[in-house]
Design a protein around this motif. Sequence first.
Motif, mmCIF file in Angstrom:
data_model
loop_
_atom_site.group_PDB
_atom_site.id
_atom_site.type_symbol
_atom_site.label_atom_id
_atom_site.label_comp_id
_atom_site.label_asym_id
_atom_site.label_seq_id
_atom_site.Cartn_x
_atom_site.Cartn_y
_atom_site.Cartn_z
ATOM 1 N N GLY A 1 -25.174 -26.756 -2.340
ATOM 2 C CA GLY A 1 -25.424 -25.687 -1.588
ATOM 3 C C GLY A 1 -25.196 -24.384 -2.558
ATOM 4 N N LEU B 1 -22.324 -28.433 0.187
ATOM 5 C CA LEU B 1 -21.753 -28.580 2.013
ATOM 6 C C LEU B 1 -21.231 -29.635 2.085
ATOM 7 N N GLN C 1 -23.256 -29.962 8.036
ATOM 8 C CA GLN C 1 -24.456 -29.357 7.347
ATOM 9 C C GLN C 1 -25.489 -29.842 6.960
ATOM 10 N N THR D 1 -29.306 -29.735 8.486
ATOM 11 C CA THR D 1 -30.961 -29.158 7.632
ATOM 12 C C THR D 1 -31.592 -30.713 7.320
#
Length: 629
Positions: A127, A133, A137, A141
């Motif tokens: 991240g 992350l 997340q 994504t």
Amino acid sequence: MTLTLATLNAASASEFAALLDGIYEHSPWIAERAALLRPFASVAALRQALVRVVRDASEAEVLALVRAHPELAGKAAVAEQITAESAIEQASAGLAHCTPAEFERLQQLNADYNAKFDWRFILAVRGPRGTGLSRAQIIATFERRLAAPLDMELAECMRNIHRIAEIRLNDKLALEPSIGQQVWDWCEELAVHSDAGFKERGELTVTYLTQAHQSCSRQIQWWMKDCGFDEVSVDAVGNVVGVYHAAQATRGELPPLPLGEGWGEGAASINALTRGPHPRPLPEGEGVNARRLLTGSHFDTVRNGGRYDGRLGIFIPMACVRELHRTKRRLPFGIEVVGFAEEEGQRYKATFLGSGALIGQFNPGWLDQRDAEGVAMREAMQAAGLPATLEAIAALRRDPARYLGFVEVHIEQGPVLNELGLPLGVVTSINGGVRYLGEVTGVASHAGTTPMNRRRDAATAVAELALFAEERAARDGDSVATIGLLDVPAGSINVVPGRCRFSLDMRAPNDAQRDALVADVTTELARICERRGVAFTLEPTMRAAAAPSAPDWQARWERAVQSLGLPLHRMPSGAGHDAMKLHEVMPQAMLFVRGENAGISHNPLESTTADDIQLAAEAMLHLLENLAP
């Protein structure tokens, strides 16, 4: 033994490549070619050399690099058949401990992605902060990027490849962007405050003097005090103001600033330039009364906006003051950091209220404006504990003679730096702009019975204008023109539009270029309407002068960027900033920081990395250390 930049510079080409093995997945050729570009003045210069090698590579080599990456939580990862670096990264994100539902979802996403693209999904799972992350997340994504077109997704994969390499290089050199991480944390922590109705949906919205806005103000004040500012206050319009006084009557050696080995030549140059004595003794009391450098940005947001717009420009100078205070150091001038309370004009039509008040441009009529709930600005001020009087607001006007100038750090809010692979850009000018609201009036008629050569179509007239504006602005390179609002009142699927309302926004780096664009577009609108037999009205709603950077201040930012070993990139700002208000009374210049996710801003996906923030903070420290009062 920790690897150092000096070791890398002194190594043979083969040793250099071996020491950087694993930085790029199964692609030793990148380090081998970068070895030919030595010596590197800084780790930042080394990073840029690696990026440059990849940018100069053939299409086949780039695709081979992309295809060298494993699936996230794929079969190879489960079987422990991926590189040690990838295994560590995936484990740090918890991908080795997915729930059955998460694992199933990732497998389906991998299958869908592989069917659409000719490579595997690539994500820097550690991240933007470098600490990882969450699985949620990562999945979010993955789902978002699955819908991207091929060219955009390939570019995003390459950005993530370079981010992965950056983090791996940090690990090898035992580097941690501690200042950047602190600023990143502040931005994230401040984002917990959001206006009612938006917070419940997980959206960031902070408008002028709401409860969330006041919570942000209190948080910034607390952090400023913790950083070591000598004075922290809230002024009559709600700006948060922190002052770090200049040195008093002192001479002698200043302790070096311990930024850590490898964080750019800037760290070394800062220390080298500040170990000597001050150029002159400062008179008693001048620490308080000395001239100041003014800096800062805004902490309000657009609706459902991002975490870094404006706020980055408050927290980076705060972090610089924190470093000065931590090492018990003062400069020959004071530093005044302002968190401007209002820049976006979201709750009231009073854009740049915070910075405008500092130059004596507060419109008295604003106090009587009412928001969507009928609350007057005067009432909102009083409820927030502000005096809400013109006398108190007028007293905020700064004397330009007391200031050296104004500088602002800001996230770019665009794709340029991201596409160039550069962390920082120096702003040459903040574009001047003109806005109009217009309406074209034709004749509404039956869509089936009106021949094409007999129509008075208002909407197609505006459509033709939009295409011309697009083409005309492109001729200038840095000019832009946008028709963002298009409305056919009472339109119907089977009626030729008789009316079309539209907006027109035109911007350019200087006023002459802007005015030429405006003249050409408005002249063309008249021609289009005459040829099509329709009428038009055009009402100006905003005119802002361009704000070119002061040459000497722009040069200071340029030297700061180059001191880090980074390529210099100059660019205009298409967006408005508080700096353009301060520009009216004192010299100003801005520094842009690269944004992630194709540089998107005014959007929840707005992001930047702790490493890029670190470089921006180092650049600002360099500017501070080399600024003569």
